[in-house]
Design an enzyme around this catalytic site. Structure first.
Site, PDB file in Angstrom:
ATOM      1  N   ASP A 182       8.572 -13.640 -12.026  1.00 43.30           N
ATOM      2  CA  ASP A 182       7.581 -12.613 -11.685  1.00 43.30           C
ATOM      3  C   ASP A 182       6.822 -12.166 -12.942  1.00 43.30           C
ATOM      4  OD1 ASP A 182       6.196 -10.773 -10.179  1.00 43.30           O
ATOM      5  OD2 ASP A 182       7.968  -9.908  -9.243  1.00 43.30           O
ATOM      6  N   TRP A 215       1.835 -15.910 -11.888  1.00 41.87           N
ATOM      7  CA  TRP A 215       0.827 -15.722 -12.919  1.00 41.87           C
ATOM      8  C   TRP A 215      -0.598 -15.591 -12.358  1.00 41.87           C
ATOM      9  CZ3 TRP A 215       0.724 -20.935 -16.009  1.00 41.87           C
ATOM     10  CH2 TRP A 215      -0.456 -21.092 -16.748  1.00 41.87           C
ATOM     11  N   PRO A 216      -1.052 -16.459 -11.424  1.00 40.36           N
ATOM     12  CA  PRO A 216      -2.432 -16.266 -10.938  1.00 40.36           C
ATOM     13  C   PRO A 216      -2.647 -14.928 -10.245  1.00 40.36           C
ATOM     14  CG  PRO A 216      -1.553 -18.380 -10.208  1.00 40.36           C
ATOM     15  CD  PRO A 216      -0.413 -17.637 -10.835  1.00 40.36           C
ATOM     16  N   TYR A 218      -1.309 -11.944 -10.713  1.00 45.35           N
ATOM     17  CA  TYR A 218      -1.506 -10.802 -11.606  1.00 45.35           C
ATOM     18  C   TYR A 218      -2.854 -10.874 -12.302  1.00 45.35           C
ATOM     19  CZ  TYR A 218       3.254  -9.297 -10.771  1.00 45.35           C
ATOM     20  OH  TYR A 218       4.387  -8.838 -10.171  1.00 45.35           O
ATOM     21  N   ASP A 243       1.724  -9.268  -2.101  1.00 44.66           N
ATOM     22  CA  ASP A 243       2.973  -9.493  -1.353  1.00 44.66           C
ATOM     23  C   ASP A 243       2.727  -9.385   0.150  1.00 44.66           C
ATOM     24  OD1 ASP A 243       4.033  -9.352  -3.891  1.00 44.66           O
ATOM     25  OD2 ASP A 243       5.377  -7.669  -3.463  1.00 44.66           O
TER      26      ASP A 243
HETATM   27  C1  GLA Z   1       6.793  -8.409  -6.832  1.00 47.13           C
HETATM   28  C2  GLA Z   1       6.715  -9.782  -6.184  1.00 47.13           C
HETATM   29  C3  GLA Z   1       7.561  -9.781  -4.929  1.00 47.13           C
HETATM   30  C4  GLA Z   1       8.997  -9.429  -5.264  1.00 47.13           C
HETATM   31  C5  GLA Z   1       9.042  -8.086  -5.976  1.00 47.13           C
HETATM   32  C6  GLA Z   1      10.424  -7.787  -6.513  1.00 47.13           C
HETATM   33  O1  GLA Z   1       6.199  -7.430  -6.043  1.00 47.13           O
HETATM   34  O2  GLA Z   1       5.383 -10.105  -5.889  1.00 47.13           O
HETATM   35  O3  GLA Z   1       7.496 -11.040  -4.292  1.00 47.13           O
HETATM   36  O4  GLA Z   1       9.543 -10.450  -6.064  1.00 47.13           O
HETATM   37  O5  GLA Z   1       8.150  -8.057  -7.087  1.00 47.13           O
HETATM   38  O6  GLA Z   1      10.486  -6.574  -7.179  1.00 47.13           O
END
Ligand code: GLA
Length: 429
Positions: A182, A215-216, A218, A243
């Site tokens: 992440d 990475w992409p 963010y 997400d």
């Molecule tokens: C980010 C990721 C999620 C998950 C959470 C965990 O939001 O995009 O897929 O891994 O972190 O904290």
């Protein structure tokens, strides 16, 4: 004078572990070093993910639930992982291709050990990660874990910044087969160096580990451009967008984002590397049956990783049947690995096309409308970009039972349920 690249790497990273007080300096060295050595670093070359990875992951359904006292059945723990692995092996998921069982965030203890190595939370993972990985392996499955390129994970646990070499080695020693990496608590300008550094150290372990990157995503949400060629060179799969949440609005938002970028994203998808629109959430609370069909069909069209996040112990039989639908899985896993393109929208119906092996094309018709009535649609071969000089054998793709031929001058006609999908495979005759 140092004679080999490896010695130089060892020296820098031995310094890194002994000079923990000077962490920022070390990180700059890593970044600079990776850039200087770029020509010598092999691109990700693990021979993995030749088709989109399939598996199960804790995050969307179980989040960062660490309260095992009040909620022992659902907290992030070795019990949860073992129960899911058991079901994947005993209830048909493994046999249709779901392979990786992955712990997302919140598995870690708050501190590293005295040698700087990661530790799992001792109460929730009392047998340790190596034993847990072995348990999963004994079920004929593979084991995945989560870390972060920054100072902390998104859930606030220790991140891999300054510790990438140590962490890659720890994961390999534990028998980890898949790393989701992440990007929280990381500087936007450090992403490329950070992710490439971890790729470098994963390669050096010689253990084959699928490398899943964010990475992409963010960079895109940070308003920066993404070098997708570099991403593809580094990662086996990569998240481009927010997400997924347990709702139709989230699923259609992701589909729309992919639609708006399908020409760009599809250039980089193919055996070994995949755009990742995030987990599949069939079997949870938020989607109707039609929405679940659309979600799965579109992840198949997008050549997306099929990583479920759901509670396999309590799942509707309809959702389970969809997740194990071999016809849909075979579209997703088609060996050419070509990602679908959005051709057009007609009256709120999206028309997607994905070329498959053996002169076949998968066509998906997704009804975005919420007016409650199935919509009628009539298209020509031209409308769906199939050369109209030929005839095609069309098969409805969920059941593979309804067959018909469409030749020049014929129309393809259908009704599409609200939020639903019609999915066909057209084979050139
Ligand atoms: C980010 C990721 C999620 C998950 C959470 C965990 O939001 O995009 O897929 O891994 O972190 O904290």
């Amino acid at each position: 004078m140092l004679s080999t690249t490896d010695e130089r790497v060892d020296e820098i990273f031995n310094e890194e572990t002994t000079e923990k007080n000077n962490k920022m300096k070390s990180f700059l060295i890593i970044g600079l070093f990776v850039i200087l050595l770029k020509p010598d670093i092999n691109a990700l070359d693990n021979g993995l993910a030749l088709t989109p990875p399939m598996g199960w992951l804790t995050w969307e359904r179980f989040r960062c639930n660490t309260d095992c006292e009040r909620d022992p059945e659902n907290c992030i723990s070795e019990r949860l992982i073992k129960e899911m692995a058991d079901i994947m092996a005993s209830e048909g998921y493994r046999d249709v291709g779901y392979e990786y069982v992955i712990i997302d965030d919140c598995w870690l203890a708050q501190q590293r050990d005295q040698d700087g190595r990661l530790l799992p939370d001792p109460n929730r993972f009392p047998s340790g990660i190596k034993n847990l990985a072995e348990y999963v392996h004994r079920k004929g499955l593979k084991f995945g874990i989560y870390e972060d390129s920054g100072k902390k994970t998104c859930g606030g646990f220790p991140g891999s910044e300054f510790y990438m070499q140590t962490d890659a080695k720890t994961f390999a020693d534990w028998g980890v087969d898949y790393l989701k990496f992440d990007g929280c608590y990381s500087n936007l300008n450090d992403f490329q160096a950070g992710y490439e550094a971890m790729e470098f150290f994963l390669n050096r372990t010689r253990k084959k580990i699928v490398y899943s990157c964010e990475w992409p995503f963010y960079k895109i949400v940070g308003g920066l451009s993404v070098d997708f060629a570099a991403v593809r060179n580094t990662c086996n799969l990569w998240r481009n967008y927010f997400d997924i949440q347990d709702s139709w609005s989230s699923v259609i938002d992701i589909i729309n984002f992919w639609g708006n970028n399908s020409e760009l994203f599809s250039q980089y998808a193919g055996p070994g590397g995949w755009n990742d629109p995030d987990m599949i959430i069939l079997g949870n609370f938020g989607l109707s049956y039609d929405e679940e069909r659309t979600h799965l069909a579109m992840w198949a069209m997008m050549a997306a990783p099929l990583i479920m996040s759901n509670d396999l112990r309590h799942i509707r039989s309809q959702s389970k049947a969809l997740l194990q639908n071999r016809n849909i899985i075979s579209i997703n896993q088609d060996k050419l690995g070509i990602q679908a393109i959005l051709l057009r929208k007609v009256n709120g119906i999206q028309i997607w096309s994905r070329n498959l092996s053996h002169n076949r094309t998968a066509l998906a018709f997704v009804n975005e409308n919420s007016d409650g009535m199935p919509r009628y649609l009539k298209v020509t071969l031209d409308d769906i970009k199939l050369p109209p000089t030929r005839s095609y054998n069309f098969t409805e793709a969920f059941e593979m039972k309804i067959n018909f031929i469409i030749a020049k001058g014929h129309y393809l006609e259908m009704y599409v349920n609200p939020h639903g999908v019609q999915l066909f495979i057209a084979k050139r005759m």
